[in-house]
Design an enzyme around this catalytic site. Sequence first.
Site, short mmCIF file in Angstrom:
data_model
loop_
_atom_site.label_atom_id
_atom_site.label_comp_id
_atom_site.label_asym_id
_atom_site.label_seq_id
_atom_site.Cartn_x
_atom_site.Cartn_y
_atom_site.Cartn_z
N GLY A 32 -6.24 -16.08 10.09
CA GLY A 32 -5.41 -15.41 9.08
C GLY A 32 -4.82 -14.12 9.65
N HIS A 33 -5.66 -13.33 10.32
CA HIS A 33 -5.15 -12.09 10.93
C HIS A 33 -4.12 -12.41 12.01
CE1 HIS A 33 -9.30 -10.63 9.70
NE2 HIS A 33 -8.54 -9.70 9.17
N GLN A 149 -4.31 -5.75 -3.25
CA GLN A 149 -4.14 -4.73 -2.21
C GLN A 149 -2.66 -4.63 -1.81
OE1 GLN A 149 -6.87 -3.93 1.25
NE2 GLN A 149 -5.39 -5.13 2.37
O1 PAF Z 1 -7.35 -5.54 4.36
C1 PAF Z 1 -8.07 -4.85 5.12
O2 PAF Z 1 -8.60 -5.32 6.12
C2 PAF Z 1 -8.28 -3.37 4.79
O3 PAF Z 1 -8.37 -3.17 3.43
C3 PAF Z 1 -7.21 -2.47 5.43
C4 PAF Z 1 -5.83 -2.72 4.83
C5 PAF Z 1 -7.16 -2.65 6.93
C6 PAF Z 1 -7.54 -0.99 5.15
O4 PAF Z 1 -8.79 -0.64 5.67
#
Ligand code: PAF
Length: 280
Positions: A32-33, A149
């Site tokens: 996913g990343h 988020q």
């Molecule tokens: O989604 C995440 O991994 C975290 O919430 C983030 C956006 C890197 C902030 O620490």
Amino acid sequence: MEVIHTVAELRRRLNGEPAIALVPTMGNLHDGHISLVDIAHDHGTCVVASIFVNRLQFAAGGDFDRYPRTLEEDCAKLEAAGCHVVFAPDEKEMYPVPQEMLVTPPKSADQLCGDFRPGHFQGVVTVVSKLFNIVQPHAAVFGKKDYQQVHVIRTLVKQLNFGIEIIAGETIRDPDGLAMSSRNGYLTREERAQAPQLYHALRRVRKAVEAGARDHRKLEEAEMTALSQAGWKVDYVALRNQSDLAPPGPRDTDLVVLGAAWMGSKTRLIDNIEFSFYVK
Ligand code: PAF
């Protein structure tokens, strides 16, 4: 690929870069990343991934201490994905003094996950603001799995006038439907087998709405009950408008169904499905 640990060195490295695309992460990277890094390549000539486990967004007694730190493996994956720079500061570098200056998230952050994780989004928007100021990207890419988020960060950027384009990448799923998450690694083998039930519950809600059901509360409650009966501790299943995360009215058609629930005592999973439909 360069791995940089300090703000000063990062600023030197990025000085003069014409188009920086940032992928903020907490590490323990999965596909996913990596899909977000792939997207970042379309939005900048220099792709920066940050890796920082941000204490501010964890509750006291939460999983901050056991959150997996896997820098070496993460860097290998990022290098293979063509990332140019990894910014991996330690806590002293990000928070050299206690972080008294905090960013207050909007009201929409008090519901859903914000209701069950007080202070979480304040920690997120504070560290994301710091990362934006440190990296000064032109674009930043976040995963839609963390739907609320993304909404909160879009509001941050709009209301605090960060000149940064926010791009949301689609959720990447395992073949059985489970949304990829760093926290999936906490699941036992039995829990992992049951974990896609959350996604299936959200799919049933979508299907019912698409078929004409409009009693949203009833649909949400039915799936919360089904998950509880299957052994989950459910925080919420909720239908919302995509645009503002408000509960939808009968004529709203661009929706998202979101869910958060605990599988066992250690693993809180979240997921969501965006969908749109046509009303005659
Ligand atoms: O989604 C995440 O991994 C975290 O919430 C983030 C956006 C890197 C902030 O620490």
